[in-house]
Enzyme design. Structure first.
Site, mmCIF file in Angstrom:
data_model
loop_
_atom_site.group_PDB
_atom_site.id
_atom_site.type_symbol
_atom_site.label_atom_id
_atom_site.label_comp_id
_atom_site.label_asym_id
_atom_site.label_seq_id
_atom_site.Cartn_x
_atom_site.Cartn_y
_atom_site.Cartn_z
ATOM 1 N N ARG A 111 2.991 -5.802 14.153
ATOM 2 C CA ARG A 111 1.729 -5.088 14.424
ATOM 3 C C ARG A 111 0.568 -6.067 14.557
ATOM 4 O O ARG A 111 -0.332 -5.871 15.358
ATOM 5 C CB ARG A 111 1.453 -4.063 13.317
ATOM 6 C CG ARG A 111 2.292 -2.794 13.501
ATOM 7 C CD ARG A 111 2.447 -2.011 12.222
ATOM 8 N NE ARG A 111 1.197 -1.516 11.693
ATOM 9 C CZ ARG A 111 1.031 -1.122 10.433
ATOM 10 N NH1 ARG A 111 2.022 -1.175 9.576
ATOM 11 N NH2 ARG A 111 -0.132 -0.677 10.037
ATOM 12 N N ARG A 159 0.803 -1.225 0.000
ATOM 13 C CA ARG A 159 0.000 0.000 0.000
ATOM 14 C C ARG A 159 0.833 1.271 0.000
ATOM 15 O O ARG A 159 1.912 1.347 0.561
ATOM 16 C CB ARG A 159 -1.006 -0.007 1.150
ATOM 17 C CG ARG A 159 -0.482 0.435 2.477
ATOM 18 C CD ARG A 159 -1.616 0.472 3.505
ATOM 19 N NE ARG A 159 -1.060 0.637 4.834
ATOM 20 C CZ ARG A 159 -1.764 0.624 5.941
ATOM 21 N NH1 ARG A 159 -3.070 0.420 5.897
ATOM 22 N NH2 ARG A 159 -1.187 0.803 7.097
ATOM 23 N N ARG A 189 4.368 4.028 4.276
ATOM 24 C CA ARG A 189 4.582 4.299 5.697
ATOM 25 C C ARG A 189 5.795 3.542 6.223
ATOM 26 O O ARG A 189 6.025 2.405 5.829
ATOM 27 C CB ARG A 189 3.338 3.883 6.493
ATOM 28 C CG ARG A 189 2.374 5.023 6.706
ATOM 29 C CD ARG A 189 1.060 4.590 7.269
ATOM 30 N NE ARG A 189 1.151 3.712 8.432
ATOM 31 C CZ ARG A 189 0.088 3.267 9.103
ATOM 32 N NH1 ARG A 189 -1.119 3.628 8.712
ATOM 33 N NH2 ARG A 189 0.224 2.490 10.130
#
Ligand SMILES: Nc1ncnc2c1ncn2[C@@H]1O[C@H](COP(=O)(O)OP(=O)(O)O)[C@@H](O)[C@H]1O
Length: 220
Positions: A172, A127, A161
């Site tokens: 995560r 992404r 990111r």
């Protein structure tokens, strides 16, 4: 309405939150976005948060709860809000409950976005996010932007990111399972959880979410 959005990283919380907040005329409050704004403005809070975020860990509660509370006390959030990324563990959920109770307020629903784990890793690793509007998200794996590095929606610059590397994503996810998932049971005990599938087109998921929130309201 006061809504909490939960779901693993990559479930599309940020994307859905932007549409839902607009449809429901309530502010979208994302602790991840608040941290990233602090990082780009190089504030002390941003410097502290970055080290935790880049490692895929949660930023400590002392910092996070105060920041979320300050944001929720802004005038635009007086009649409702959509929380994205907060609470992220049971003690944050308890702090939120205390805060709401002290104002004689309560949550209306907790929307749980479900997505299989393999899909999450695939989504996140590919992404790219728009610097101008973080709800503009592109996936190089399937919805490749027409021009590399440029947001199709607004022309902003796309970036990856720092915490979207495969290694950090796995961390995560682990943090999600051990620390965040328990809040689903916490809220189930309060009868607040509405679960929907986060698979499919963005607009399909938004429609599913709106319908689920509506029938939940009607059923109360
Ligand atoms: N409520 C929170 N408590 C602690 N850390 C948080 C919280 N919200 C965001 N963060 C930090 O910001 C990072 C990015 O969060 P977010 O933008 O919500 O992305 P995602 O949901 O895709 O993981 C998290 O991995 C964590 O380090």
């Amino acid at each position: 309405m006061r809504i909490v959005l939960v779901g693993p990283p990559g479930a599309g919380k940020g994307t859905q939150a932007a549409f839902l907040a607009k449809n429901l005329s309530i502010p979208h409050i994302s602790t991840g976005d608040l941290f990233r704004a602090n990082i780009s403005q190089q504030t002390e809070l941003g410097k502290l948060a970055k080290s935790y975020m880049d490692a895929g860990n949660l930023v400590p509660d002392e910092v996070t709860i105060g920041m979320a509370k300050d944001r929720m006390e802004k005038p635009d959030a007086e009649n409702g809000f959509l929380l994205d990324g907060f609470p992220r563990n049971v003690s944050q959920a308890e702090a939120l409950d205390e805060m709401l109770q002290s104002e004689s307020m309560k949550l209306d629903a907790v929307l749980d976005l479900e997505v299989p784990e393999e899909e999450v890793v695939k989504r996140i690793a590919g992404r790219r996010i728009c610097r101008k509007d973080s709800s503009h998200v592109f996936h190089v794996t399937y919805s490749r932007p027409k021009k590399e590095g440029v947001c199709d929606a607004c022309g902003g610059e796309l970036y990856q990111r720092d915490d979207d590397s495969e290694e950090t994503v796995r961390k995560r996810l682990e943090v999600y399972h051990t620390q965040t998932e328990p809040i689903i049971d916490y809220y189930k005990a309060q009868g607040l959880v509405v679960t929907i599938s986060a698979l499919g087109k963005v607009e399909e998921v938004t429609a599913r979410a709106m319908e689920a929130l509506q029938s939940d309201e009607d059923g109360k």
